[in-house]
Design a protein around this motif. Sequence first.
Motif, mmCIF file in Angstrom:
data_model
loop_
_atom_site.group_PDB
_atom_site.id
_atom_site.type_symbol
_atom_site.label_atom_id
_atom_site.label_comp_id
_atom_site.label_asym_id
_atom_site.label_seq_id
_atom_site.Cartn_x
_atom_site.Cartn_y
_atom_site.Cartn_z
ATOM 1 N N THR A 181 14.471 -30.951 -34.529
ATOM 2 C CA THR A 181 13.625 -30.181 -34.794
ATOM 3 C C THR A 181 14.554 -28.776 -35.245
ATOM 4 O O THR A 181 14.834 -27.901 -35.538
ATOM 5 N N THR A 182 15.185 -28.253 -34.226
ATOM 6 C CA THR A 182 15.813 -26.976 -33.880
ATOM 7 C C THR A 182 17.433 -26.936 -34.378
ATOM 8 O O THR A 182 17.581 -26.404 -35.913
ATOM 9 N N PHE A 183 18.020 -28.667 -34.699
ATOM 10 C CA PHE A 183 19.496 -28.915 -35.282
ATOM 11 C C PHE A 183 18.535 -28.496 -36.686
ATOM 12 O O PHE A 183 19.445 -27.975 -37.669
ATOM 13 N N LEU A 184 17.809 -29.027 -37.108
ATOM 14 C CA LEU A 184 17.215 -29.309 -39.020
ATOM 15 C C LEU A 184 17.346 -27.454 -39.462
ATOM 16 O O LEU A 184 17.018 -27.338 -40.054
ATOM 17 N N SER A 185 16.270 -27.064 -38.470
ATOM 18 C CA SER A 185 15.922 -25.893 -38.940
ATOM 19 C C SER A 185 17.206 -24.942 -38.769
ATOM 20 O O SER A 185 17.548 -24.051 -39.820
ATOM 21 N N GLY A 186 17.902 -25.401 -38.155
ATOM 22 C CA GLY A 186 19.494 -24.395 -38.278
ATOM 23 C C GLY A 186 19.668 -24.729 -39.516
ATOM 24 O O GLY A 186 20.461 -24.020 -40.084
ATOM 25 N N ILE A 187 19.754 -26.313 -39.911
ATOM 26 C CA ILE A 187 21.133 -26.287 -41.158
ATOM 27 C C ILE A 187 20.050 -25.647 -42.534
ATOM 28 O O ILE A 187 20.950 -25.339 -43.122
ATOM 29 N N PHE A 188 18.279 -25.666 -42.450
ATOM 30 C CA PHE A 188 17.798 -24.992 -43.400
ATOM 31 C C PHE A 188 18.365 -23.575 -44.059
ATOM 32 O O PHE A 188 18.727 -23.073 -44.688
ATOM 33 N N LEU A 189 18.564 -22.611 -42.857
ATOM 34 C CA LEU A 189 18.297 -21.390 -42.425
ATOM 35 C C LEU A 189 20.132 -21.328 -42.708
ATOM 36 O O LEU A 189 20.574 -20.668 -43.212
ATOM 37 N N TRP A 335 14.099 -36.840 -38.554
ATOM 38 C CA TRP A 335 13.994 -36.338 -39.277
ATOM 39 C C TRP A 335 13.449 -36.063 -40.179
ATOM 40 O O TRP A 335 12.217 -35.026 -40.722
ATOM 41 N N GLY A 336 12.813 -37.579 -40.404
ATOM 42 C CA GLY A 336 12.042 -37.403 -41.933
ATOM 43 C C GLY A 336 10.556 -36.903 -40.899
ATOM 44 O O GLY A 336 9.575 -36.557 -42.786
ATOM 45 N N SER A 337 10.244 -37.036 -39.579
ATOM 46 C CA SER A 337 8.676 -36.884 -39.425
ATOM 47 C C SER A 337 8.869 -35.006 -38.790
ATOM 48 O O SER A 337 8.009 -34.501 -38.645
ATOM 49 N N ILE A 338 10.046 -34.674 -38.710
ATOM 50 C CA ILE A 338 10.121 -33.172 -38.495
ATOM 51 C C ILE A 338 10.174 -32.282 -39.257
ATOM 52 O O ILE A 338 10.360 -31.154 -38.994
ATOM 53 N N PHE A 343 11.005 -26.475 -40.414
ATOM 54 C CA PHE A 343 11.506 -25.893 -41.903
ATOM 55 C C PHE A 343 10.517 -24.532 -41.432
ATOM 56 O O PHE A 343 10.543 -23.244 -41.768
ATOM 57 N N ALA A 344 9.391 -24.755 -41.082
ATOM 58 C CA ALA A 344 8.247 -23.379 -40.643
ATOM 59 C C ALA A 344 8.998 -22.971 -39.574
ATOM 60 O O ALA A 344 8.838 -22.058 -39.453
ATOM 61 N N VAL A 345 8.755 -23.041 -38.286
ATOM 62 C CA VAL A 345 10.006 -22.204 -37.019
ATOM 63 C C VAL A 345 10.876 -22.231 -37.191
ATOM 64 O O VAL A 345 11.226 -20.459 -36.811
ATOM 65 N N GLY A 346 12.073 -22.318 -38.723
ATOM 66 C CA GLY A 346 12.928 -21.907 -39.029
ATOM 67 C C GLY A 346 12.513 -20.089 -39.347
ATOM 68 O O GLY A 346 13.331 -19.788 -39.044
ATOM 69 N N ILE A 347 11.158 -20.177 -40.381
ATOM 70 C CA ILE A 347 11.207 -19.478 -41.003
ATOM 71 C C ILE A 347 10.780 -18.301 -40.304
ATOM 72 O O ILE A 347 10.727 -17.044 -40.589
ATOM 73 N N VAL A 348 10.041 -19.268 -38.980
ATOM 74 C CA VAL A 348 9.050 -18.179 -38.332
ATOM 75 C C VAL A 348 10.130 -16.860 -37.938
ATOM 76 O O VAL A 348 9.413 -15.802 -37.294
ATOM 77 N N GLY A 349 11.096 -17.736 -36.870
ATOM 78 C CA GLY A 349 11.810 -17.556 -36.380
ATOM 79 C C GLY A 349 13.050 -15.878 -36.511
ATOM 80 O O GLY A 349 13.041 -15.502 -36.652
ATOM 81 N N TYR A 350 13.182 -17.129 -37.974
ATOM 82 C CA TYR A 350 14.668 -15.599 -39.129
ATOM 83 C C TYR A 350 13.158 -14.510 -39.381
ATOM 84 O O TYR A 350 13.774 -13.701 -39.321
ATOM 85 N N ALA A 351 11.618 -14.546 -39.766
ATOM 86 C CA ALA A 351 11.315 -13.385 -40.690
ATOM 87 C C ALA A 351 10.749 -12.640 -38.088
ATOM 88 O O ALA A 351 11.267 -11.994 -39.352
ATOM 89 N N VAL A 352 10.638 -13.296 -37.527
ATOM 90 C CA VAL A 352 10.690 -12.233 -36.088
ATOM 91 C C VAL A 352 11.881 -11.225 -36.035
ATOM 92 O O VAL A 352 12.150 -10.264 -35.826
ATOM 93 N N ILE A 382 21.546 -24.096 -34.493
ATOM 94 C CA ILE A 382 22.837 -25.338 -35.252
ATOM 95 C C ILE A 382 23.379 -25.505 -33.933
ATOM 96 O O ILE A 382 23.396 -27.381 -33.436
ATOM 97 N N VAL A 383 24.083 -24.460 -33.251
ATOM 98 C CA VAL A 383 24.822 -25.298 -32.208
ATOM 99 C C VAL A 383 23.821 -25.812 -30.672
ATOM 100 O O VAL A 383 23.937 -26.304 -30.055
ATOM 101 N N GLY A 384 22.174 -24.605 -30.782
ATOM 102 C CA GLY A 384 21.466 -25.054 -29.759
ATOM 103 C C GLY A 384 21.685 -26.391 -29.627
ATOM 104 O O GLY A 384 20.648 -27.163 -28.766
ATOM 105 N N GLY A 385 21.073 -27.235 -30.814
ATOM 106 C CA GLY A 385 20.236 -28.450 -31.471
ATOM 107 C C GLY A 385 21.484 -29.608 -30.958
ATOM 108 O O GLY A 385 20.830 -30.567 -30.130
ATOM 109 N N PHE A 386 22.850 -29.306 -30.557
ATOM 110 C CA PHE A 386 24.090 -30.046 -29.654
ATOM 111 C C PHE A 386 23.566 -29.969 -28.258
ATOM 112 O O PHE A 386 23.606 -31.177 -27.223
#
Length: 780
Positions: A181-189, A335-338, A343-352, A382-386
């Motif tokens: 989830t962390t890696f995918l949110s990083g790709i989105f952002l 990825w299909g299930s998360i 996307f939601a957690v990435g946007i929230v983290g970026y907004a904060v 992205i790095v944190g996901g690894f």
Amino acid sequence: MGVEEQRAGEFYVERDVMNELCLDKLARRRTHSTRPLLKERVKDSLRCSVPKLKRSVLSFIPILSWLPCYSVRQDALGDLISGISVGIMHLPMGLAYALLASVPPVFGLYTSFYPVLMYCIFGTSRHISIGTFAVTSIMIGTTTERLAPNSNFMSLNGTNGTQILDVVARDALRVQIAASTTFLSGIFLFLLGMIRFGFVVTFLSDPLVRGYMTGAGIQVVLSQLPSLFGIRVGRFSGPLSQVYLLIDICRHLPETNIAAVVVTLVALAVLIAVKELNIYYEKKMPVPVPIELITIIVATLISYYCKLHSLYKVAVIGQIPKGLKPPSSPDVSLWGSIVGDAFAVGIVGYAVNISLGKIFGQKHGYTVDSNQEMVAVGLCNIVGGFFQCHVVAASPPRTLLQDSTGGKTQVTHKDLHSCMHIHVSPLVNIYLHAVLACIVLVNLRGLFMQFKDIPELWKSNKFDLLVWLVTLVCTILLNLDLGLAASIGFSMLTVIFRTQLPRYSILGHVPGTELYLDTDTYEEAKEIPGITIFRSSTTMYYTNAQLYLDALQEKSGIDIGMLLMKKKKRDTEEKRKDEKEKNKAKKQAKKNGVNRRLPNNTVHPDDKRDEEKGSPDLKLNQTAIALVDRPINGQVNWGFEQQGNGFDQDSKTDIHGNDHITQMSSTGREGEMGRSSVNDTHTIILDLSTANFADTATVKTLKNIFLNYRKIDIDIYLTGCQVCVVEQLSSAGFFSESIPKSCLFTTIHDAVLHSLRLHGASDVPIIYEYALDLTCTTKM
């Protein structure tokens, strides 16, 4: 200071009345766009040069721009003290927030290390502290528990028939889910930041963000209650999950562990007391007392020597491995299930992040790049996901601590002492859950202080208060992901709703100036007889176009529908009357033998010569009938019927764009001749200075206003249009022979002077007074 003392002076203006055509000529409107063509812009963006490459590299890797200029003498000491203070705070928060994410505590320490290093390289804020955060941690925990619930890892013990939970397998899967989830949110952002999508933060208003964070804080409190009372409850996800959790907590309260409650009360008392002392003596102490670390050490020693876990069943952290783990690739199959959660957690983290970054950037006088921040947070994830980390965000408590302890640059973000946290002593194994829960609750104090927003917003802006409250309720009831979506949707609805309730005003002239103000607000603003000046506080578009029309009729006192119906009825009656008169004239002519017919039914030669030459009386009668019956650009010339042959020779100022008869004011036959209103209105001026665009509905509405009001002999002028609005009106085909650009004026004053010049000569005496006061040479 009185009004006279505040006056800056006087100035004089002397110029011709300006409509849009005159303005274009005077200001030399460009016939071509100064903006480069798309082809040229694409070529310029692809063109490479050394300065451009240098700017691109420095903007993408900000550390290369500020690190060579780093001042060791001025900044090193403050950054060192701040880094140590924030690093000490990272330890308990990392462990506690990992529990919120439903992963083993050591992964919270990893999250406090790897992403922090990445942000130091790519981030633009000098003060925010990246790492674990309660809101993003609990969002990750919701995802991990939904995809890896305890029920999937229960097995039956063949010896006694009890069910056993395979904790190792469960935690391993949850770590994979959190990392993916962390890696995918990083790709989105990262991708959104590269395409300059940083403006998305504008949809997160300040009341929405503060209400959302407060609601998330309440969720964090609910999630920590089981640890405070030493009870075990189920984990719930989806809408109303917090309601189910609260019910389950109440159901298990009889199982409360008294020892855990005692530890909780003592830890809370110590933490709150020292925190308040830190705030009170903030200016006197160079470094705040690291009470979180002290509390953990003391509580751990007491737990170790008093055997709280073995004797009193007080929950502890458990085994924490030493050292760092090697990187591993995230599980792409998840990825299909998360994807939605990522996307939601990435946007929230970026907004904060961007919210805190902009606050401290404004405080210390530097700029935080919203697009680069999105790229930086994306790379952190992205790095944190690894490295099996979960999503990072800026923490308000750590950020405030970093600022108050003298941190000045991104060097503080490195927090190299975090490496020590990975090599903690074996005493970490008996960290108490209750103590970590107390640390989490105490550090949420800043979020709960936001409840003070309620009375402030009640006084300042009730719409923002409504957004704050709805966001809070949606976040608690619908969970963090759905709550964010619902809150943004509601915030957008309030904007739309406010455009449906604009303030419509009738403007009046302030004597001695060229100012036109709301007559309901300013006593000295007086309406000009015969002229109605109408303005809306917001732009007109498809959702409020009909409201604009209704307000125009209500404010002007002109019921256009009723007047058009009366006019139609009057036209029908006059046409019927004319037909009767013609028939009667024909019969009378036959009876009196006016047209002398010869026996073969031919016209008498004398009568034929009269018809060919045209009798003066006959011509006058025919002209009168023609002018009354013939419409001029869709309107009947009532002025001719009342005033006789009135012609305007100046075709340049003819609002209809033709050398037709100018409409003259009527002074006494409004009921009989169809004048527009009781107050003898001959001109309506629409102030469009608040409009920033013109859609299809706006164009149609304005066309209908011109058409309908001209039918009842009222001139329509537009004023204050911005260039973009004029261009959109032109592109939509608004201007034509019947609606020329000469009906569009630069200011209200220009339109008023033009109207008075056309209508003042035959109007009531007060018009002359206004005409003298509104002369083109204006004193201010």
